[in-house]
Scaffold this active site. Structure first.
Site, PDB file in Angstrom:
ATOM      1  N   ARG A 173       0.832  -1.205   0.000  1.00  0.00           N
ATOM      2  CA  ARG A 173       0.000   0.000   0.000  1.00  0.00           C
ATOM      3  C   ARG A 173       0.864   1.251   0.000  1.00  0.00           C
ATOM      4  O   ARG A 173       1.899   1.321   0.663  1.00  0.00           O
ATOM      5  CB  ARG A 173      -0.903   0.047   1.232  1.00  0.00           C
ATOM      6  CG  ARG A 173      -2.074  -0.896   1.164  1.00  0.00           C
ATOM      7  CD  ARG A 173      -3.130  -0.530   2.188  1.00  0.00           C
ATOM      8  NE  ARG A 173      -2.574  -0.395   3.521  1.00  0.00           N
ATOM      9  CZ  ARG A 173      -3.164   0.288   4.509  1.00  0.00           C
ATOM     10  NH1 ARG A 173      -4.304   0.906   4.299  1.00  0.00           N
ATOM     11  NH2 ARG A 173      -2.604   0.362   5.708  1.00  0.00           N
ATOM     12  N   SER A 182       7.288  -4.775   7.654  1.00  0.00           N
ATOM     13  CA  SER A 182       6.879  -5.739   8.686  1.00  0.00           C
ATOM     14  C   SER A 182       7.726  -6.994   8.687  1.00  0.00           C
ATOM     15  O   SER A 182       7.219  -8.125   8.630  1.00  0.00           O
ATOM     16  CB  SER A 182       5.397  -6.094   8.502  1.00  0.00           C
ATOM     17  OG  SER A 182       4.621  -4.927   8.528  1.00  0.00           O
ATOM     18  N   ASP A 240       5.190  -2.998  11.792  1.00  0.00           N
ATOM     19  CA  ASP A 240       3.730  -2.841  11.840  1.00  0.00           C
ATOM     20  C   ASP A 240       3.209  -2.810  13.269  1.00  0.00           C
ATOM     21  O   ASP A 240       2.196  -2.175  13.568  1.00  0.00           O
ATOM     22  CB  ASP A 240       3.033  -3.951  11.043  1.00  0.00           C
ATOM     23  CG  ASP A 240       3.434  -5.344  11.485  1.00  0.00           C
ATOM     24  OD1 ASP A 240       4.432  -5.480  12.231  1.00  0.00           O
ATOM     25  OD2 ASP A 240       2.765  -6.312  11.076  1.00  0.00           O
TER      26      ASP A 240
END
Length: 954
Positions: free
Chosen positions: A540, A604, A658
């Site tokens: 994203r 992450s 994350d």
């Protein structure tokens, strides 16, 4: 002229078809399909009312739970004794059930019938059961049955009983001419066992008490797995069927099915059938031993059909419609026409001859037309009986189909009883009408062999099988069940791992990576930020607009881009070129390509950070294998890719995990949020640690030396270093203050890599570890995260199947395939009361044909695995919150945990079990859990904004 017409009318009546004469006389007994559907609907409603305790048991069908929860599956094995008591005689049987590999098991039986003297039927109950017990002893002795071992016993007791367990039953009332005193309202199994003890010389264990209807169903179910309805049409009538357990209010539990004994003979006792009863039915009832009771049974059962025919024939004779008005005393005598006579009169070829012989025995001289008429009376009476039984069956079949939410139902009805067995036309009529009333049910009728006697042994065999399976399943799942002692152990191991990971020297499986985030948001953050979120197969890019002051808000704009597998597993250069291409597309989309935005990068994967804008990849996870990345700074790799594209420039301020992003996102709304938790595909925690405890970051003595050998200013971003020219003494004071904190990314999934969790690691965990890409690593994560829970479940199911405890021992190729049982199935299976339907659907996808008991066990396995995962996360969290409390010297800590992850969000019980565990193990901490909204994107932007402020006092 009038006399001529009268004579003509008289002769026309004399020549009238005798069957039409009977049809006109018995018009009210001939029920059409609409009437039958109405009767069926009334019974269906009453069944529902009684099951939900909305009807008085004294005025309706009983719907008695039998505690028979499974039909035979062919794996039953053993020698059993059975008693069958329900008439003027009773049977004792020895039943040998043999499992045969690859085909249906076999059954061998030895039996003997014993009479019951009439005086015992009306005498003391203890004397009745002593007689049964002594006959059982005689049978054991005669058949040389081994007295050295305990023999399981099944007891078919064909009277209404209320059962709280399978081997216990309180007699509600005697029927069938039994009147033994001192039994009604008492447990008949206890009475029998007391008699057996008085007789002596027998070692038996009574495992099951069943009704004859249930026994019939179980007998047929041994040969036909679709048999889930039992029907008796004999001297009496009754039906049973497998009801969903969740609908039976009298029994605890929601999962599975239980056989319900309807005792439907009482249908109509509350007046619901008054519109279809005739004057003959009322006369039968008034003359019976139980007026006003068993109304449905009196319309259809063998005890009354012959008497109904006699009453009809007598009245027709009195009206001059038969025998020229002659009605001898024999015809006026109750019981002179029996149900056996009715069956005889309706035989296909010899029926008229049989009718004549029966009438002549009554002292009549019937004409041919009289014989035809009387035969037709028998037909109308027995036809009504089969039609009403069909209506009752239609109600049961409709309920079963609706319970299971099926468009069509395939089912078998096991049947027994003299009317069904001996009446040549009865069965054919019944089958035809049932199929007409319920065309959406494909019904097969099977005549029970050996009646209810074999059924008692089958119930006992099933009970023994289930008890044995239950013990073995419990034993297998016991290793997954954690005691409070186990959880305390996990907490202490996690605490030790946290402490070891903070030290500058010595290995620790809990990495405790500094995130270089010194504070959580305080509401003053402002500006536009770009955020990247890389952590799975999708990537994203976000624009995050943060506004402070009165219009305090966070607005997000984002696009999602796929990362092809060949990019995930290609070279690092290809991966970051793809990422930059996605950024370029997003900036074009937002019209911001010429704006140099500060950027936060949510990455992450485990990284070692020397500063907030550097991150050296420790190892790939989640299927990524891009080469040339491990051991390199991924921020530098991103910068190099931006330079290669040469279309835009970005200020990369922060790289974050994350988990940290989740904490920061929630902290923006709740200033008490100082912990982040990810419980999804992976499992991780971060929290705000006292900087003075982080030994792997060297505290400067002169304000110049940084944590990695360089200057403090070199280790900060440009924004953090804006006040770097201040005196060294001030820097030392800031860094050494106990109120200065840093977020630590624990990477707690590594706990156990040193063997500290070996005491609770199961063979299933070890199998999952061996088949993983990182054997020996991330042991805690492999017991708690969504990536592995489904695989643990598969390993347990595989073990149980190989032991013959599931799926009849049939191991499919799918079940042997790693990764086939997705963790999402756990949430679906445990989600609601319809879960068993979902279980069976999922198992069918895996090529596994499951029984209802298989489905129950699968759900139990899923629950054990997910509960353990939640408890272990809770134990780890308890270690974290207690450490924070002790760091700050508090007696009580109020703290909020920001949470993200599909396992926590979607699993129906995970969050509650986790929170309960934290409360139990950290009683001095009040911990609030808050779900993160877009933690990865929003959090990265907030970290970027906060990072410009450098370390701050809390």
């Amino acid at each position: 002229m009038f006399s001529v017409h009268l004579l003509a009318y008289y002769f026309s009546k004399l020549k009238e078809d005798p069957t039409k004469k009977v049809d006109r006389f018995l018009y009210s007994m001939r029920l059409n399909d609409d009437q039958l559907r109405d009767v069926s609907a009334r019974l269906l409603q009453e069944m529902q009312d009684v099951l939900s305790s909305q009807s008085s048991a004294a005025e309706s069908i009983k719907m008695l739970p039998t505690h028979v929860c499974s039909t035979p599956d062919g794996s039953e094995n053993g020698d059993f004794l059975a008693l069958d008591m329900g008439g003027s005689r009773f049977k004792v049987l020895r039943v040998k059930v043999r499992q045969q590999v690859g085909k249906k098991g076999g059954v061998e039986m030895e039996e003997k019938t014993y009479p019951i003297p009439k005086e015992l039927l009306n005498g003391k109950g203890s004397e009745l059961f002593d007689h049964v017990s002594e006959s059982l002893k005689q049978f054991i002795d005669t058949n040389n049955i081994d007295l050295e071992k305990k023999h399981p016993l099944g007891f078919t007791f064909s009277f209404p009983c209320h059962q709280n367990t399978l081997n216990q039953g309180v007699l509600l009332n005697w029927t069938k001419n039994y009147r033994a005193r001192g039994v009604q309202g008492k447990d008949v199994t206890r009475a029998l066992m007391e008699s057996i003890q008085r007789t002596g010389g027998m070692d038996v264990e009574l495992l099951a008490l069943v009704n004859d209807t249930v026994g019939t169903m179980m007998t047929c179910a041994f040969d036909d797995p679709y048999c889930e309805v039992g029907l008796i049409i004999g001297t009496g009538t009754n039906a049973c069927y497998m009801e969903e357990l969740r609908h039976i209010n009298l029994v605890e539990g929601d999962e599975g099915r239980m056989c319900v004994n309807t005792e439907w003979g009482a249908f109509g006792d509350d007046g619901r059938l008054e519109d279809i009863r005739t004057e003959f039915d009322r006369e039968i009832d008034a003359a019976s031993a139980t007026p006003g009771k068993q109304i449905f049974e009196k319309l259809i059962s063998g005890l009354y059909l012959g008497e109904l025919v006699r009453l009809v024939v007598l009245k027709m004779a009195k009206k001059g419609l038969l025998f020229e008005g002659h009605a001898p005393d024999a015809l006026r005598t109750k019981g002179k026409i029996t149900t056996a006579h009715v069956a005889s009169m309706e035989q296909y070829k010899d029926g008229l001859g049989n009718t004549r012989a029966i009438l002549e025995d009554l002292g009549l001289s019937p004409s041919d037309d009289d014989c035809v008429a009387v035969q037709h009376v028998s037909t109308v009476v027995s036809f009504r009986s089969s039609n009403l039984v069909a209506a009752g069956l239609a109600a049961i079949l409709t309920r079963v189909r609706q319970n299971r939410k099926l468009k069509t139902l395939r089912i078998t009805v096991g049947v027994d009883g003299t009317v069904y067995r001996t009446h040549t036309q009865y069965a054919k009529r019944l089958h035809k009408v049932v199929r007409r009333l319920v065309p959406d049910c494909h019904v097969r009728f099977v005549l029970s062999e050996s009646g209810s006697s074999k059924g008692a042994a089958m119930v006992t065999a099933v009970a023994q099988r289930l008890a044995s399976q239950r013990r073995q399943v419990d034993e297998a799942l016991s290793s997954l069940k954690l005691t409070q002692e186990h959880l305390g152990y996990v907490k202490s191991r996690m605490r030790a791992g946290l402490e070891a990971g903070l030290k500058s020297k010595g290995p620790s499986p809990v990495k405790m990576l500094p995130a270089y985030v010194y504070r959580t948001p305080d509401g003053t953050e402002n500006g536009n930020y770009l955020a990247l979120d890389l952590g799975g197969t999708n990537f994203r890019v976000l624009l995050v607009k943060i506004r402070s002051g009165l219009s305090r808000s966070v607005r997000l704009y984002n696009k999602i881009y796929a990362i092809p597998l060949e990019v995930m597993q290609g070279t690092g250069e290809e991966l970051f070129d793809h990422i930059v291409q996605c950024i370029s597309d997003f900036l074009d989309y937002m019209g911001m390509k010429n704006t140099r935005l500060p950027l936060g990068f949510t990455f992450s994967f485990p990284c070692y950070q020397k500063a907030i804008d550097t991150g050296t990849l420790v190892s790939w996870t989640k299927g990524f294998k891009a080469t040339g990345c491990q051991g390199n700074d991924v921020v530098d790799m991103l910068r190099e890719a931006i330079k290669r594209r040469n279309e835009f420039d970005l200020d990369i301020v922060a790289i974050v995990n994350d988990t940290v992003g989740t904490m920061m996102s929630c902290a923006y709304e709740d200033p008490q949020c100082e912990i982040g938790l990810i419980a999804g595909t992976g499992s991780n925690v971060c929290y705000m640690e006292e900087l003075s405890n982080v030994e792997k970051i060297h505290v400067p003595q002169n304000g110049k030396e940084g944590g990695n050998g360089g200057t403090v200013e070199e280790e900060r971003t440009e924004a953090q270093a804006k006040d770097g020219c201040e005196a060294g003494e001030e820097e030392e004071e800031e860094r050494s203050s106990p109120n200065v904190r840093m977020c630590i990314n624990t990477e707690w999934g590594g706990l156990g890599e040193d063997g500290c969790l070996d005491d609770i690691i199961t063979p299933y965990d070890s199998a999952v570890d061996r088949e993983s890409l990182n054997q020996g690593r991330q042991r805690f994560e492999k017991m708690t995260s969504g990536l592995y829970l489904g695989e643990i479940v598969r390993q347990v199911l595989l073990d149980l199947t190989r032991k013959g405890l599931l799926f009849r021992g049939h191991v499919t190729e799918a079940l042997k395939t790693s990764g086939i049982f997705h963790t999402k199935y756990l949430s679906q299976i445990e989600s609601d009361r319809l879960a068993l339907l979902q279980v069976r659907s999922i198992l069918q996808q895996l090529g596994l044909e499951s029984t209802i008991n298989d489905s129950i066990v699968v759900k139990e396995v899923c629950g054990a695995v997910s509960r353990r995962a939640a408890q272990m996360c809770g134990a780890g969290m308890a270690a974290v919150v207690d450490k924070i409390r002790e760091n700050r010297g508090l007696d009580h800590l109020d703290v909020t945990v920001g949470v993200d992850g599909t396992l926590y969000k979607l699993h129906p019980h995970f969050s509650m079990v986790l929170q309960d565990t934290v409360r139990a193990l950290a009683p001095q901490c009040q911990v609030t859990f808050t779900l993160s909204e877009d933690g990865s994107g929003k959090g990265a932007a907030l970290i970027t904004a906060v990072a410009r402020g450098g370390p701050a006092r809390s």
